[in-house]
Write a protein that holds these residues in place. Structure first.
Motif, PDB file in Angstrom:
ATOM      1  N   LEU A  79       0.820  -1.267  -0.040  1.00  0.00           N
ATOM      2  CA  LEU A  79       0.183  -0.031  -0.035  1.00  0.00           C
ATOM      3  C   LEU A  79       0.750   1.156   0.027  1.00  0.00           C
ATOM      4  N   SER A  80       0.352   2.491  -0.611  1.00  0.00           N
ATOM      5  CA  SER A  80       1.018   3.620  -0.530  1.00  0.00           C
ATOM      6  C   SER A  80       0.629   4.149   0.760  1.00  0.00           C
ATOM      7  N   SER A  81       1.259   5.241   1.324  1.00  0.00           N
ATOM      8  CA  SER A  81       0.820   6.088   2.361  1.00  0.00           C
ATOM      9  C   SER A  81      -0.403   6.679   2.246  1.00  0.00           C
ATOM     10  N   ARG A  82      -0.614   7.005   0.814  1.00  0.00           N
ATOM     11  CA  ARG A  82      -2.005   7.756   0.528  1.00  0.00           C
ATOM     12  C   ARG A  82      -3.027   6.701   0.598  1.00  0.00           C
ATOM     13  N   SER A  83      -3.065   5.508  -0.013  1.00  0.00           N
ATOM     14  CA  SER A  83      -4.005   4.587   0.056  1.00  0.00           C
ATOM     15  C   SER A  83      -4.179   4.162   1.587  1.00  0.00           C
ATOM     16  N   ALA A  84      -3.220   3.967   2.417  1.00  0.00           N
ATOM     17  CA  ALA A  84      -3.231   3.590   3.640  1.00  0.00           C
ATOM     18  C   ALA A  84      -4.257   4.636   4.498  1.00  0.00           C
ATOM     19  N   ALA A  85      -3.820   5.961   4.283  1.00  0.00           N
ATOM     20  CA  ALA A  85      -4.383   6.850   5.053  1.00  0.00           C
ATOM     21  C   ALA A  85      -5.952   6.976   4.773  1.00  0.00           C
TER      22      ALA A  85
END
Length: 104
Positions: A79-85
């Motif tokens: 996951l990217s940090s954006r997707s995780a957020a």
């Protein structure tokens, strides 16, 4: 307080430029001392409140229960940090802050 208007009013009353300037200096000195005293009271009040345990500012967001699972996916590059957020319904900066706190 409009200083120009005050100076004109004092000048009209006293009708002596030197005395007017002396009165203006006294008024401005008093105003400055009053302002410094007010600022000192504010600082002391804030310190007293903090000593009593009062916390200023916005409350911290609670880390959701699913953070661990999402964090593991983020660390393993699934996951990217954006997707995780987005999965946790928080801002990306909040998620990254939680990650840095989780490591430490």
């Amino acid at each position: 307080m409009n200083i120009v208007k005050l100076r004109q009013e004092i000048s009209q009353i006293i009708q002596d430029e030197v005395k007017t300037e002396n009165v203006m200096e006294a008024v401005l000195k008093y105003k400055k001392e009053e302002e410094e005293e007010r600022k000192e009271k504010i600082v002391n009040g804030i310190r007293a409140a903090q000593d009593k345990g009062i916390v200023f500012g916005r409350p911290r967001k609670k880390i959701p229960a699913q953070f661990e699972v999402v964090y593991e996916m983020y660390v393993s590059h699934r996951l990217s940090s954006r997707s995780a957020a987005k999965m946790l319904n928080v801002a990306q900066s909040t998620f990254l802050k939680w990650c840095s706190e989780h490591v430490n």
